[in-house]
Design an enzyme around this catalytic site. Sequence first.
Site, PDB file in Angstrom:
ATOM      1  N   LYS A  33       0.828  -1.233   0.055  1.00  8.23           N
ATOM      2  CA  LYS A  33      -0.152  -0.091  -0.024  1.00  8.23           C
ATOM      3  C   LYS A  33       0.790   1.437  -0.059  1.00  8.23           C
ATOM      4  O   LYS A  33       0.688   2.247  -0.768  1.00  8.23           O
ATOM      5  CB  LYS A  33      -1.173   0.054   0.979  1.00  8.23           C
ATOM      6  CG  LYS A  33      -2.192  -1.115   0.986  1.00  8.23           C
ATOM      7  CD  LYS A  33      -2.943  -1.218   2.401  1.00  8.23           C
ATOM      8  CE  LYS A  33      -3.636  -2.513   1.975  1.00  8.23           C
ATOM      9  NZ  LYS A  33      -4.654  -3.048   3.200  1.00  8.23           N
ATOM     10  N   GLN A  92      -4.780  -1.457   9.339  1.00 10.07           N
ATOM     11  CA  GLN A  92      -4.533  -2.854   8.899  1.00 10.07           C
ATOM     12  C   GLN A  92      -5.277  -4.005   9.592  1.00 10.07           C
ATOM     13  O   GLN A  92      -5.139  -3.985  10.730  1.00 10.07           O
ATOM     14  CB  GLN A  92      -3.386  -3.197   8.407  1.00 10.07           C
ATOM     15  CG  GLN A  92      -2.820  -4.719   7.551  1.00 10.07           C
ATOM     16  CD  GLN A  92      -3.807  -4.388   6.145  1.00 10.07           C
ATOM     17  OE1 GLN A  92      -3.593  -3.553   5.378  1.00 10.07           O
ATOM     18  NE2 GLN A  92      -3.963  -5.661   5.599  1.00 10.07           N
ATOM     19  N   ASP A 107     -11.157   2.574   3.326  1.00  7.14           N
ATOM     20  CA  ASP A 107     -11.369   1.108   3.226  1.00  7.14           C
ATOM     21  C   ASP A 107     -12.833   0.717   3.135  1.00  7.14           C
ATOM     22  O   ASP A 107     -13.217  -0.215   2.619  1.00  7.14           O
ATOM     23  CB  ASP A 107     -10.975   0.440   4.496  1.00  7.14           C
ATOM     24  CG  ASP A 107      -9.637  -0.422   4.581  1.00  7.14           C
ATOM     25  OD1 ASP A 107      -9.509  -0.945   3.540  1.00  7.14           O
ATOM     26  OD2 ASP A 107      -9.070  -0.428   5.625  1.00  7.14           O
TER      27      ASP A 107
HETATM   28  N1  GUN Z   1      -6.994  -6.985   5.745  1.00  5.55           N
HETATM   29  C1  GUN Z   1      -7.097  -7.923   4.798  1.00  5.55           C
HETATM   30  N2  GUN Z   1      -7.678  -7.241   3.831  1.00  5.55           N
HETATM   31  C2  GUN Z   1      -7.883  -5.966   4.144  1.00  5.55           C
HETATM   32  C3  GUN Z   1      -8.314  -4.664   3.551  1.00  5.55           C
HETATM   33  O1  GUN Z   1      -8.937  -4.406   2.716  1.00  5.55           O
HETATM   34  N3  GUN Z   1      -8.163  -3.606   4.508  1.00  5.55           N
HETATM   35  C4  GUN Z   1      -7.731  -3.702   5.707  1.00  5.55           C
HETATM   36  N4  GUN Z   1      -7.331  -2.355   6.241  1.00  5.55           N
HETATM   37  N5  GUN Z   1      -7.374  -4.739   6.408  1.00  5.55           N
HETATM   38  C5  GUN Z   1      -7.343  -5.829   5.601  1.00  5.55           C
END
Ligand code: GUN
Length: 278
Positions: free
Chosen positions: A52, A96, A119
Amino acid sequence: MARLIDGKLISTQIKDELKAEVAALKEKGIVPCLAVIQVGNDPASSVYVNNKKKACAYIGIESLAYELEENISQEELLGIIDELNHNDMVNGILVQLPLPKHINEEAVIKAITPKKDVDGFHPETVGNMCIGSKGFLPCTPAGVIQLLKRSNIAIEGKECVVIGRSNIVGKPMALLLLRENGTVTITHSRTKDLKEITKRADILVAAIGKPKFVTADYVKEGAVVIDVGIHRNEDNKLCGDVDFDDVVDKVSAITPVPGGVGPMTIAMLMNNCVETVR
Ligand code: GUN
């Protein structure tokens, strides 16, 4: 042999479009900024968080990294989120998941202001998606829709079957397919005669979290198969929820793992970050 839906290529196209848009915004003095919070150092989460941050750098989005101790209290974490909510320099906030067991994920998701909820997990954001109002779309399901659209695969009027009902993928995936005028069925681990339902699908989205679960006897001849799963098999190789080798000769199009849905999730997160300043 089916057509391969190349998520790496399509995600690169999206990121390049965003890069051009961000460069134009920069001319006007606008630079989007994403705060990325990781609690603890789960290796899989570290890989996702790094990807990211790299995508932000590629596009020209600023990123602020918060690497927090595994044993941080929920109160402290909520305090950091509150500060970021009020920091005008920060446009998007991402925590996350998963979080350590002593932290309530729902409380953390609800603490992020919907204005910065890139998100798309906050109940207000989910509600807006549900009723078709403007707002952030959850990244993985939005990425699947983009994969289909950019591969010229029509959704309208199609039988769409989603396997899995998680809040992050299955449920929002079904809603977005519905929004595109698909005829949608959600199935899950307790569904009776699962194969009979999945075999009706023109578009089958596998998000069950079980390696190579979907074999040829789950799919209709000529179906489009989207694989959201990602796992490591016995030989430490990546595989999805779909047994790719078993279904590939039966279907018309399929996403590979890796290189299918995964890169799209990040591209759509980047799109949401740019959306905060559009
Ligand atoms: N953990 C697995 N997929 C995601 C996601 O799309 N966003 C976040 N914040 N955590 C995750």
